[in-house]
Motif scaffolding. Sequence first.
Motif, PDB file in Angstrom:
ATOM      1  N   GLU A   1       0.770  -1.168   0.051  1.00 48.21           N
ATOM      2  CA  GLU A   1      -0.035  -0.103   0.074  1.00 48.21           C
ATOM      3  C   GLU A   1       0.886   1.204  -0.174  1.00 48.21           C
ATOM      4  N   TYR A   2       2.124   1.216   0.782  1.00 47.68           N
ATOM      5  CA  TYR A   2       2.675   2.233   0.708  1.00 47.68           C
ATOM      6  C   TYR A   2       3.431   2.737  -0.632  1.00 47.68           C
ATOM      7  N   CYS A   3       3.718   1.682  -1.456  1.00 48.26           N
ATOM      8  CA  CYS A   3       4.252   2.016  -2.647  1.00 48.26           C
ATOM      9  C   CYS A   3       3.137   2.376  -3.639  1.00 48.26           C
ATOM     10  N   ALA A   4       1.997   1.997  -3.395  1.00 50.26           N
ATOM     11  CA  ALA A   4       0.658   2.428  -4.291  1.00 50.26           C
ATOM     12  C   ALA A   4       0.465   3.730  -4.129  1.00 50.26           C
ATOM     13  N   LYS A   5       0.690   4.309  -3.256  1.00 53.54           N
ATOM     14  CA  LYS A   5       0.416   5.979  -3.272  1.00 53.54           C
ATOM     15  C   LYS A   5       1.014   6.598  -4.438  1.00 53.54           C
TER      16      LYS A   5
ATOM     17  N   VAL B   1      27.530  -0.240   1.741  1.00 56.07           N
ATOM     18  CA  VAL B   1      27.375   0.773   2.499  1.00 56.07           C
ATOM     19  C   VAL B   1      27.390   1.919   1.465  1.00 56.07           C
ATOM     20  N   SER B   2      26.813   1.859   0.356  1.00 52.67           N
ATOM     21  CA  SER B   2      26.596   2.683  -0.595  1.00 52.67           C
ATOM     22  C   SER B   2      25.714   3.762  -0.073  1.00 52.67           C
ATOM     23  N   PRO B   3      26.075   5.102  -0.067  1.00 53.01           N
ATOM     24  CA  PRO B   3      25.452   6.180   0.318  1.00 53.01           C
ATOM     25  C   PRO B   3      23.961   6.229  -0.224  1.00 53.01           C
ATOM     26  N   GLU B   4      23.808   5.697  -1.507  1.00 51.30           N
ATOM     27  CA  GLU B   4      22.493   5.707  -2.160  1.00 51.30           C
ATOM     28  C   GLU B   4      21.454   4.866  -1.544  1.00 51.30           C
ATOM     29  N   ASN B   5      21.975   3.809  -0.626  1.00 54.63           N
ATOM     30  CA  ASN B   5      20.770   2.876   0.163  1.00 54.63           C
ATOM     31  C   ASN B   5      20.311   3.788   1.086  1.00 54.63           C
ATOM     32  N   PHE B   6      20.755   4.760   1.601  1.00 57.03           N
ATOM     33  CA  PHE B   6      20.445   5.552   2.696  1.00 57.03           C
ATOM     34  C   PHE B   6      19.569   6.858   2.109  1.00 57.03           C
ATOM     35  N   HIS B   7      19.811   7.441   1.093  1.00 62.30           N
ATOM     36  CA  HIS B   7      18.994   8.632   0.464  1.00 62.30           C
ATOM     37  C   HIS B   7      19.088   8.543  -1.304  1.00 62.30           C
ATOM     38  N   SER B   8      17.940   8.384  -1.599  1.00 59.95           N
ATOM     39  CA  SER B   8      17.650   8.303  -2.921  1.00 59.95           C
ATOM     40  C   SER B   8      17.937   9.765  -3.552  1.00 59.95           C
ATOM     41  N   THR B   9      17.557  10.769  -2.546  1.00 58.58           N
ATOM     42  CA  THR B   9      17.944  12.111  -2.867  1.00 58.58           C
ATOM     43  C   THR B   9      18.603  12.755  -1.721  1.00 58.58           C
ATOM     44  N   PRO B  10      19.600  13.860  -2.110  1.00 58.93           N
ATOM     45  CA  PRO B  10      20.250  14.421  -0.733  1.00 58.93           C
ATOM     46  C   PRO B  10      19.384  15.093   0.147  1.00 58.93           C
ATOM     47  N   GLU B  11      18.141  15.446   0.025  1.00 62.81           N
ATOM     48  CA  GLU B  11      17.416  16.145   0.483  1.00 62.81           C
ATOM     49  C   GLU B  11      16.641  15.510   1.882  1.00 62.81           C
TER      50      GLU B  11
ATOM     51  N   TYR C   1      14.106  13.073   4.132  1.00 66.05           N
ATOM     52  CA  TYR C   1      13.627  11.715   3.944  1.00 66.05           C
ATOM     53  C   TYR C   1      12.518  11.599   2.750  1.00 66.05           C
ATOM     54  N   SER C   2      12.950  10.629   2.054  1.00 61.71           N
ATOM     55  CA  SER C   2      12.018  10.580   0.926  1.00 61.71           C
ATOM     56  C   SER C   2      11.684   8.874   0.722  1.00 61.71           C
ATOM     57  N   TYR C   3      10.704   8.431  -0.097  1.00 60.57           N
ATOM     58  CA  TYR C   3      10.261   7.170  -0.177  1.00 60.57           C
ATOM     59  C   TYR C   3      11.190   6.192  -0.414  1.00 60.57           C
ATOM     60  N   HIS C   4      12.221   6.306  -1.259  1.00 62.46           N
ATOM     61  CA  HIS C   4      13.188   5.327  -1.761  1.00 62.46           C
ATOM     62  C   HIS C   4      14.488   5.110  -0.727  1.00 62.46           C
ATOM     63  N   ASP C   5      14.416   6.182   0.307  1.00 58.59           N
ATOM     64  CA  ASP C   5      15.517   5.812   1.204  1.00 58.59           C
ATOM     65  C   ASP C   5      15.230   4.557   2.251  1.00 58.59           C
ATOM     66  N   ASP C   6      16.418   3.894   2.526  1.00 58.51           N
ATOM     67  CA  ASP C   6      16.498   2.941   3.513  1.00 58.51           C
ATOM     68  C   ASP C   6      16.198   1.702   2.615  1.00 58.51           C
ATOM     69  N   LYS C   7      17.081   1.712   1.228  1.00 61.36           N
ATOM     70  CA  LYS C   7      17.043   0.562   0.421  1.00 61.36           C
ATOM     71  C   LYS C   7      17.838  -0.486   0.997  1.00 61.36           C
ATOM     72  N   PRO C   8      17.385  -1.816   0.983  1.00 66.04           N
ATOM     73  CA  PRO C   8      18.366  -2.943   1.254  1.00 66.04           C
ATOM     74  C   PRO C   8      19.399  -2.815  -0.013  1.00 66.04           C
ATOM     75  N   ASN C   9      20.478  -3.424   0.593  1.00 62.87           N
ATOM     76  CA  ASN C   9      21.530  -3.598  -0.288  1.00 62.87           C
ATOM     77  C   ASN C   9      21.408  -4.758  -1.065  1.00 62.87           C
ATOM     78  N   LEU C  10      21.912  -5.368  -2.144  1.00 63.62           N
ATOM     79  CA  LEU C  10      21.404  -6.473  -3.260  1.00 63.62           C
ATOM     80  C   LEU C  10      21.516  -7.672  -2.588  1.00 63.62           C
ATOM     81  N   LYS C  11      22.619  -7.975  -1.637  1.00 71.53           N
ATOM     82  CA  LYS C  11      22.176  -9.491  -1.008  1.00 71.53           C
ATOM     83  C   LYS C  11      21.173  -9.504  -0.083  1.00 71.53           C
ATOM     84  N   ALA C  12      20.814  -8.279   0.496  1.00 67.16           N
ATOM     85  CA  ALA C  12      19.505  -8.341   1.365  1.00 67.16           C
ATOM     86  C   ALA C  12      18.448  -8.243   0.680  1.00 67.16           C
ATOM     87  N   ALA C  13      18.375  -7.654  -0.404  1.00 63.48           N
ATOM     88  CA  ALA C  13      17.200  -7.556  -1.231  1.00 63.48           C
ATOM     89  C   ALA C  13      16.774  -8.809  -1.734  1.00 63.48           C
TER      90      ALA C  13
END
Lengths: 175, 310
Positions: free
Chosen positions: A76-80, A102-112, A114-126
Motif C-alpha cells: 500500500e505504501y508504494c501504491a501511493k 554501505v553505498s550512500p544511495e542505500n540511505f538517500h535516494s535524494t540528498p534532501e 527523507y523520501s520514499y526510496h530511502d533505506d533501500k536494502p543492499n543487493l544481497k539483503a534484497a
Amino acid sequence: MVRAGRQLITGLGVLLLSAVLAVGCFAMDDFPDEVEIDSLANLYDGVVFDHAMHVDMTENCADCHHHTTGTGVVDEYCAKCHDGAEDGDTVACQDCHSANPVSPENFHSTPEAYSYHDDKPNLKAAYHLNCVGCHQDVGGPTGCEDCHAKTDAGEKYYHSGEYAPKQDPHQAAHH
Amino acid sequence: MSKISRRKFLAGSVAGGAAVMMTPAKKALAAGSFEGFPDGMGVLVDFTRCVGCRTCEAACNKEQNLPAPAKPFDDYSVFDEIHHGQPRRPTSKAYTVVNRYETKEEGPVFRKIQCNHCNEPACLTSCFVNAYTKTPEGAVIYNSKVCVGCRNCMIACPFHIPGYTYESVINPVIKKCIFCYDTRLKEGRPPACVESCPQQVMTFGKRAELMNIAHERMRKNPEKYVDHIYGEKEVGGTGWFYISGVPFEELGFDTHLPKEPIINNVKDFLAVVPMVLAIWPALFTGFHLLATKGKSHGHGDDHSHGEEGH
C-alpha cells in the motif's frame, strides 16, 4: 516473374506479421525461465533460480518486482505513487539495489529530506529478504544450504565440513 | 589559639569546601547532557529480519583473529546451549553471539548480542586505569596494555558484555567487541558482522541518521514493530540500538535500565565526597569547640543549679 515477386512480398509480409505477433506475445511473457544469481557468490555458490516455477506460483509479478513490471503493486505504501500503469526501464534486482552494502544511495535516494526510496536494502539483503520472507510465509526452504551449496571458502569461514573443529569433550563442556 | 584565628580558620574551611563542592557539580551537569559525538557512527539492528544463520559470528571470528570455535558456525545446536542457567553471552573468544528466543506471538526470534557502544559507557567510567576510550567515531575501545584485570567494567556494564581471559594465568585481561575500530571503523567502513549479514539485519551509519530510519520503519509498518527503540534512551543512549516485532523483555533485554547513564547513579554521591572531606572536619571541629566553649560557663550553671538545690 511478377507473380513470383508478389508471392515473395506476400510471403515476407506474412513472415513480418507473424514475427510482429510473436514479439507481441513474447512481450507479455518476456521473462527468462531461469536466472542465475551469482554476482555475489563467495562463501556460497550462486543460485540457479527457477523463475518459471515462481511465475506459476505467484499471481502477481509485483510480489517480487515491486512496480517495475507494470502490474499493480502489493505494498500500500508504494501504491501511493506507483499505481501499476508504468513499466520500469529495468526489472533486475541489481539495477536498483546496490551490491555495495554501505553505498550512500542505500540511505538517500535524494540528498534532501527523507523520501520514499530511502533505506533501500543492499543487493544481497534484497535477494534474501525477498526470498526468505516469502519462503517463511509459504513454507518454502529457508536453510542456507537449501538454496545454495557452501563453497570451500565458505566451509573455511564457518569452520565447518573439512574445517570443523575436532570434537573435544573438555572444550565442549566449557564455553 | 586565639578566638580570631579560629574564626578565620573556620571561615576559610567553609569557603574552600564550597569551592570544591561547586566544581564537580558543574562537571556533573555537563557530563549528564552528553548525548554522544555528533558524527558518531552506530548500527541499527532490526530483529524482524534475523534468521539466525550465525554468519556474523563467523565474520567476527575471522576479522578479530579469534580462536577456532568449539562448534562450527553453521551448527545451530548452540541455540539450545544453557550456561549457568543463561543462554550464550559474548566471551573473550567470541565478541558476538546470536541467541534464539521462543516468543508468544512470533515463535522463534533471533537476537544478536555484542557491545552496544554506549554514549556514556559504564565500563569507561568504572575503569581506574583509563583503559577505555569512547572514540569520536562511536566505538568503545580499550587498551589491554594498561588493563590490570580488575574486572570492574564487567560488573559496571549493564549489558554484561566484557569478557575475561580467565585462561591467562600471568596477565588476564578484558576482551570485547570494539566495533572493528582498528581494521574498519577508523577508515569509515562498517564492522565485519554488519557487512557479512545476508539479511541486512544491521544497518551501519551515523547514529542520528539511523535513528530517523528506525522511526521511519516503525511509522511505515506500525503493526510489524513494537513501539520502542531499545538503546535510543537506555543508559543515556547506545551506539547500537534495536527494533523488534516482539516486546524486548521476551528477547532477554533488561527493560528496567535507567534512561540516564549509569555514572549518574554515583555522580551525586561522588560530588559529595570532596565536600564531606573538606567541610566535615571543619564543621565538627566547630561543633566541638562550641561545645567545649559552653563547658567553661557550665561550671557556673552547675553551681547555680547546685545552689538552687540547696
